[in-house]
Each structure stands twice: as structure tokens, then as C-alpha cells.
Design a protein around this motif. Structure first.
Motif, mmCIF file in Angstrom:
data_model
loop_
_atom_site.group_PDB
_atom_site.id
_atom_site.type_symbol
_atom_site.label_atom_id
_atom_site.label_comp_id
_atom_site.label_asym_id
_atom_site.label_seq_id
_atom_site.Cartn_x
_atom_site.Cartn_y
_atom_site.Cartn_z
ATOM 1 N N GLY A 137 -43.528 111.389 36.332
ATOM 2 C CA GLY A 137 -44.063 110.044 36.299
ATOM 3 C C GLY A 137 -45.567 110.053 36.139
ATOM 4 O O GLY A 137 -46.191 111.088 35.899
ATOM 5 N N LYS A 138 -46.171 108.889 36.317
ATOM 6 C CA LYS A 138 -47.606 108.735 36.084
ATOM 7 C C LYS A 138 -48.437 109.592 37.030
ATOM 8 O O LYS A 138 -49.404 110.235 36.612
ATOM 9 N N SER A 139 -48.079 109.608 38.297
ATOM 10 C CA SER A 139 -48.887 110.343 39.276
ATOM 11 C C SER A 139 -48.902 111.835 38.980
ATOM 12 O O SER A 139 -49.949 112.484 39.045
ATOM 13 N N LEU A 140 -47.741 112.399 38.655
ATOM 14 C CA LEU A 140 -47.680 113.829 38.359
ATOM 15 C C LEU A 140 -48.389 114.141 37.051
ATOM 16 O O LEU A 140 -49.061 115.172 36.923
ATOM 17 N N PHE A 141 -48.251 113.239 36.077
ATOM 18 C CA PHE A 141 -48.954 113.433 34.809
ATOM 19 C C PHE A 141 -50.463 113.469 35.044
ATOM 20 O O PHE A 141 -51.175 114.328 34.510
ATOM 21 N N LEU A 142 -50.978 112.536 35.842
ATOM 22 C CA LEU A 142 -52.418 112.496 36.109
ATOM 23 C C LEU A 142 -52.883 113.745 36.854
ATOM 24 O O LEU A 142 -53.984 114.253 36.605
ATOM 25 N N GLU A 143 -52.042 114.236 37.758
ATOM 26 C CA GLU A 143 -52.398 115.439 38.516
ATOM 27 C C GLU A 143 -52.633 116.632 37.591
ATOM 28 O O GLU A 143 -53.631 117.355 37.720
ATOM 29 N N HIS A 144 -51.740 116.814 36.647
ATOM 30 C CA HIS A 144 -51.868 117.952 35.751
ATOM 31 C C HIS A 144 -52.863 117.684 34.624
ATOM 32 O O HIS A 144 -53.520 118.610 34.149
ATOM 33 N N LEU A 145 -53.007 116.427 34.240
ATOM 34 C CA LEU A 145 -54.043 116.086 33.260
ATOM 35 C C LEU A 145 -55.418 116.423 33.806
ATOM 36 O O LEU A 145 -56.286 116.942 33.081
ATOM 37 N N GLU A 146 -55.630 116.156 35.078
ATOM 38 C CA GLU A 146 -56.918 116.461 35.686
ATOM 39 C C GLU A 146 -57.204 117.962 35.649
ATOM 40 O O GLU A 146 -58.353 118.382 35.450
ATOM 41 N N GLN A 147 -56.179 118.776 35.805
ATOM 42 C CA GLN A 147 -56.370 120.229 35.737
ATOM 43 C C GLN A 147 -56.778 120.667 34.331
ATOM 44 O O GLN A 147 -57.638 121.520 34.162
ATOM 45 N N PHE A 148 -56.167 120.065 33.325
ATOM 46 C CA PHE A 148 -56.542 120.386 31.950
ATOM 47 C C PHE A 148 -57.967 119.917 31.654
ATOM 48 O O PHE A 148 -58.722 120.591 30.957
ATOM 49 N N VAL A 149 -58.321 118.757 32.160
ATOM 50 C CA VAL A 149 -59.682 118.241 31.952
ATOM 51 C C VAL A 149 -60.698 119.144 32.635
ATOM 52 O O VAL A 149 -61.773 119.435 32.091
ATOM 53 N N GLU A 150 -60.372 119.622 33.857
ATOM 54 C CA GLU A 150 -61.272 120.534 34.567
ATOM 55 C C GLU A 150 -61.495 121.809 33.756
ATOM 56 O O GLU A 150 -62.613 122.323 33.660
ATOM 57 N N HIS A 151 -60.431 122.329 33.187
ATOM 58 C CA HIS A 151 -60.557 123.528 32.352
ATOM 59 C C HIS A 151 -61.421 123.233 31.129
ATOM 60 O O HIS A 151 -62.266 124.049 30.737
ATOM 61 N N ALA A 152 -61.258 122.063 30.533
ATOM 62 C CA ALA A 152 -62.033 121.703 29.348
ATOM 63 C C ALA A 152 -63.511 121.531 29.685
ATOM 64 O O ALA A 152 -64.375 121.780 28.837
ATOM 65 N N ARG A 153 -63.809 121.107 30.904
ATOM 66 C CA ARG A 153 -65.215 120.967 31.300
ATOM 67 C C ARG A 153 -65.930 122.310 31.273
ATOM 68 O O ARG A 153 -67.126 122.389 30.992
ATOM 69 N N ARG A 154 -65.199 123.373 31.584
ATOM 70 C CA ARG A 154 -65.810 124.710 31.602
ATOM 71 C C ARG A 154 -65.790 125.368 30.228
ATOM 72 O O ARG A 154 -66.403 126.410 30.026
#
Length: 562
Positions: A137-154
């Protein structure tokens, strides 16, 4: 996607060795053990391929027993159970936790789960997963999206894209086929998407797709968009037949459109705001300018609801000229809106809003009442006009009670129906010919005149004119504008005049702005015109002052015009 510094060799070693090594790795880098176990032991090929991509290797390098060299799974989904039936594990796609998975039969893939013998349905143990499709669902999608975004920041060259896939006309399909068929369709969509890409189910008819790319000029979004569209290219099976579905896709990309996961998902969803049911375009990339216009549209719609009661609407009249007689014979009515906070709002801005919101019906009725009121006043003042034209919307004409509304207003103000002309566009005729023609026939019986506006644009077909209850044709201004320089425009105008004259129809040329256009049209036999060359639209009091003037000062007809 993992929130700390990590090393490819450590990951591969953790996968190939024991869970103890994995726990040690998580302590070493301060990582969530659940995150690592979800990532490394997930049975979802889509997610495993993403992990491999982030490490920079093929899935076969990390999971040699489960993948071929080309990255395709060796065994496919699921595993053979002892009872001989092929059971499948429900895929989380973005990330899977084994405690959140349950087996379902192959023909119930993505269903809410088989019923138990006691008749009680299985329920999902984790609300992070959608109960209908089994997708995150949305909450789990956002949780893992944030991890991908964190990786992209680096990693500055890394891009993270979110695609919100909205199934077009899904509520209409549900109304026709029922909720059970809708659930089957949602499962079919979920299965197709989940087989090809990481996906979550946001709500009812909306899915979210996660896509990452490295140093791609377009962030790889167009390739994945085409892939999503291809999944809708074949019909979906439901009981009783097949259903063809389409989708609209909203796209937002980190870091171009947002820097946080929630904002990124929100912008991908907002990108669909300009989406209309009639739009042929199916991909919408987030644009602050476009979204700003859509926000303004919502504010305008709210203000338009109060425009009538606040007396913010007014009518302007653009004179129509008989160039042979050199006098004004009538006018086209044009709607104007002066909004206190925004000033003058152009008709091309608020009329579509009124159409979509249904406000065009009360506004249209108000316009007809004001025109008939003006006609009665001008008649009492001794001002003579052949007729006043009013533009009628498609929604008004589709109302079977519309002729009764017109008759009631004419009686209320004791106006001769011969003085009223209703203008409709030819595209309206072609859309609902069977509905519109009976309405036109009833109006003609009242004595009201009907004019075909914007003729020659779009789907022109002169052959149906003789079968329609039409009195007048208006040559579209796009032809008049180029009539002096474009031989094709001149030929079209001549053709319209020739056929209209043979059918006994009046022809009015709109958009006349130059003396040259006037001369060409009059020499071709068109003597009824309107445009800035004569007069701009004006308020009713200004129009009343020029009615009946014996001549127009700058009007000169060439010798061979008559």
C-alpha cells in the motif's frame, strides 16, 4: 536504497553465508536487519533485480542458484508444495516480508486469499498491503521510496521516478459490470504490473510504480511509460467477456520535481490534475506552472458558483452588419465575467469550467433571460433588430427539456421567437445527432432560428446540412483571417456560400478585420458580417446607442459588390 554506506562484497557475502553474518553486517553499518532481510531474501524477482542494479551487478552474481546469466529467474514464481498443487507466494514487489505473505491458488493470484473451511476469509496480517490486490500500500511504498531517494542523494547521477498509473473510466466500468468484476480487473492490472516492475496499490483505480535510472537524460521514464502502456494493450478477462482498459500516467522525478519521498509521490499524483476524460494524451509530467493553472481552475470554479448571485456576469453584444444595406441587423451575444479579486476573466478560461461543472445550465438560462429582457426593452424603445444570437452549449442542447425552457422565457418577456437565434457548433451535431436533431426540430416549431457556428472547422460535412433544421451558417473566422492570402481558405468560403445559397440558408462571416477581407467576401456574395473592422463587442447600453444608425462611417462597398 539502504540508508548507510555499504559494500558490494559485503552484501554478496551476507547473501551467500549465514543469517549471523547478515546480522553482523547490519550492526556494522547501522542498518535495519528487517530492511536487509527484506532486500536480500525477498522471493520477488522484480525487487531482487533492483537490488542487483543498485549494487552494480546482475542478479545471477548475487543469486547464482536462482538466476540465469541474462538476469531471468530460473524457476519462476512460487514453489511446488508436497500436495502436488502449484501454489504461489503473494509478491510484495517493492519489498516482501515473509511473514506478510500467504499462499494462494494460481487462479487466485493477487486475490484476498482463499476462504478457510469455517467460512472465515483470511485477512492480511499487515495493513501495509492492500487487501484486494495483495500489493504494497501507500505507506509501504513511501517507506521504500524514501530509501531509494536516500541512496540517490549520495549518488548525484542516480534518478528516482514515481509513476502514478490511473485506470481511465474505472468507476464507469464498475457501475456497468459490478464490484466483483471490478475486483477481477484490479487483480488483472496488479498482476500485469507486478510481473514487470515494482508496483504498489495506492487506492481504488490508482497504482504507483517505482523506477530508478543512472545518468539517463530522461531518467528512463519514457521507456517505462511505454512498458506500462503496453500492459494495457491487450484486453482484460472478466466473467462474460473481455474489457479493454486504458490509463493515464502522472510522473515525478527526484531530484527534478521533489526532494522528499512524500512530495515526490504527491507531485506524481498532482501531475494528473489536468487529465480530462476526453484527453487523448495519456502521460503527464509534473510541472509547477501547469499545476498552478489547475489550482487556479479550482478557485475559479468556486468563484463561478457565486458569480450569478453577486451580479458579476454581464452580456456584451457584437453587431452583425448587412453590408449591402449598410446597417446593423442584429448582434451576437457574448458572456463576460468581472471577478473582483481577479479582474476580467476571459470566456475561453471560464466557459470550459462552467461546462465541466454543470454551471453552464443555470448560466445559460440566465443569459437567455437577459437577452429576452433586452429585446423587450429595445422593442419598447422603438429600436428594430432582425434578431439577437445566443451561443448554446452542448450540455444545454442535450437537455430534452431545453425547448420548454426557451418557450417559457419567450412567453415571460413576450418576445417574438423570430427575434431569437440560437447558435450551436457543428461538432455538437456530430457527437449526438440523434439527440440534438429532435431538440432542434422542437425549437424551430416555436419559431426560433438556429445557426450553425464555426462552420468549416473540424468535421465539416456539407451533405448533412439539407437534412438539418438550420437557418444560418457562420463561416469560421479562421477562414476569413486567411481569405486574402490563402487560396484554399477562399475556395472553402466560396464552396460554403454556393451550397448555402442553393439551400436557401443565410451565411454570416465572422472575424472580419480588414477592408480587403470585406471586399473579397462581398464580391463573393456574402453580405452579412461581423468583426472588429465594424465594431468590437460592447455593453448593452452602447449597443442600443448605435442601433438604427443609417450608415457606418468607415464602411465602403466596392462597385461590383452588389
Amino acid at each position: 536504497m539502504i540508508t548507510g554506506d555499504w559494500h558490494r562484497a559485503d552484501i554478496i557475502a551476507a547473501v551467500r553465508k549465514t543469517k549471523t553474518n547478515l546480522q553482523a553486517l547490519s550492526r556494522r553499518y547501522g542498518l535495519s536487519r528487517t530492511t536487509l532481510s527484506n532486500a536480500l531474501y525477498s522471493p520477488c524477482p522484480r525487487y531482487e533485480r533492483l537490488i542487483a542494479e543498485h549494487i552494480g551487478v546482475t542478479p545471477q552474481t548475487i543469486w547464482p542458484s536462482r538466476y540465469h546469466l541474462d538476469g531471468t529467474p530460473k524457476s519462476g514464481k512460487g514453489e511446488r508444495k508436497p500436495d502436488g498443487r502449484q501454489l504461489y507466494m503473494l509478491n510484495g514487489s517493492i519489498a516482501s516480508d515473509s511473514r506478510n505473505q500467504y499462499p494462494v491458488l494460481a487462479d487466485q493470484l493477487f486475490a484476498a486469499g482463499p476462504s478457510r473451511p469455517d467460512g472465515v476469509s483470511h485477512s492480511l496480517p499487515d495493513q501495509s498491503y492492500d487487501a484486494v490486490t495483495g500489493l504494497p500500500g501507500k505507506s509501504l511504498f513511501l517507506e521504500h521510496l524514501e530509501q531509494f531517494v536516500e541512496h540517490a542523494r549520495r549518488h548525484p547521477l542516480r534518478k528516482v521516478a514515481v509513476l502514478v498509473v490511473r485506470v481511465a473510466r474505472f468507476e464507469q466500468v464498475t457501475e456497468v459490470l459490478g464490484e466483483q468484476a471490478a475486483a477481477i480487473l484490479l487483480n488483472g492490472i496488479a498482476q500485469r504490473l507486478n510481473d514487470r516492475m515494482p508496483v504498489a496499490h495506492l487506492k481504488r483505480e490508482e497504482f504507483a510504480v517505482l523506477h530508478t535510472s543512472h545518468d539517463a537524460a530522461d531518467a528512463g521514464i519514457f521507456k517505462v511509460v511505454e512498458e506500462v502502456k503496453s500492459l494495457f494493450s491487450t484486453p482484460f478477462q472478466v466473467e462474460g467477456g473481455e474489457v479493454i482498459l486504458s490509463c493515464n500516467i502522472g510522473v515525478a522525478v527526484y531530484p527534478w520535481h521533489a526532494e522528499r519521498s512524500l512530495e515526490l509521490l504527491s507531485h506524481a499524483s498532482s501531475a494528473l490534475l489536468p487529465c480530462r476524460e476526453s484527453d487523448a494524451r495519456d502521460v503527464y509530467i509534473y510541472s509547477e506552472q501547469v499545476i498552478g493553472c489547475e489550482r487556479e481552475r479550482f478557485f475559479l470554479e468556486a468563484a463561478l458558483h457565486r458569480a450569478l448571485e453577486r451580479n458579476e456576469l454581464s452580456l456584451y453584444f457584437q453587431p452583425q452588419i448587412d453590408v449591402q444595406a449598410g446597417r446593423i441587423i442584429g448582434a451576437e451575444t457574448l458572456l463576460r465575467w468581472h471577478q473582483p479579486e481577479r479582474g476580467v476573466v476571459l470566456p475561453e478560461r471560464f466557459i470550459p469550467i462552467a461546462e465541466e461543472s454543470g454551471l453552464i445550465l443555470p448560466i445559460g438560462k440566465w443569459t437567455l433571460r437577459q437577452v429576452c429582457k433586452r429585446l423587450k426593452v429595445w422593442g419598447a424603445q422603438g429600436l428594430k433588430l432582425e434578431r439577437i444570437a445566443v451561443n448554446i452549449s452542448a450540455k444545454q442542447f442535450r437537455e430534452t427539456s431545453f425547448p420548454d425552457v426557451v418557450e417559457s422565457i419567450l412567453r415571460e418577456f413576450e418576445v417574438d421567437p423570430d427575434c431569437l437565434e440560437l447558435e450551436i457548433t457543428e461538432s455538437l451535431l456530430l457527437e449526438d445527432l440523434d439527440v440534438v436533431v429532435p431538440v432542434m426540430t422542437k425549437l424551430r416549431k416555436l419559431g426560433v432560428h438556429i445557426s450553425l457556428d464555426d462552420f468549416g472547422v473540424g468535421y465539416s460535412n456539407l451533405c448533412y446540412i439539407n437534412r438539418l433544421p438550420v437557418d444560418s451558417i457562420k463561416i469560421d473566422k479562421s477562414f476569413v483571417k486567411n481569405i486574402a492570402s490563402d487560396s484554399n481558405s477562399m475556395a472553402i468560403a466560396d464552396g460554403i456560400l454556393s451550397i448555402a445559397n442553393r439551400l436557401g440558408l443565410r451565411v454570416i462571416a465572422e472575424g472580419v478585420e480588414t477592408r480587403e477581407q470585406l471586399d473579397i467576401l462581398s464580391n463573393s456574395g456574402c453580405y452579412l458580417m461581423q468583426g472588429y473592422y465594424f465594431h468590437k463587442p460592447m455593453p448593452d447600453y452602447a449597443f442600443a446607442q448605435i442601433i438604427g444608425t443609417p450608415s457606418i462611417t468607415h464602411l465602403h462597398i466596392t462597385a461590383n459588390a452588389g
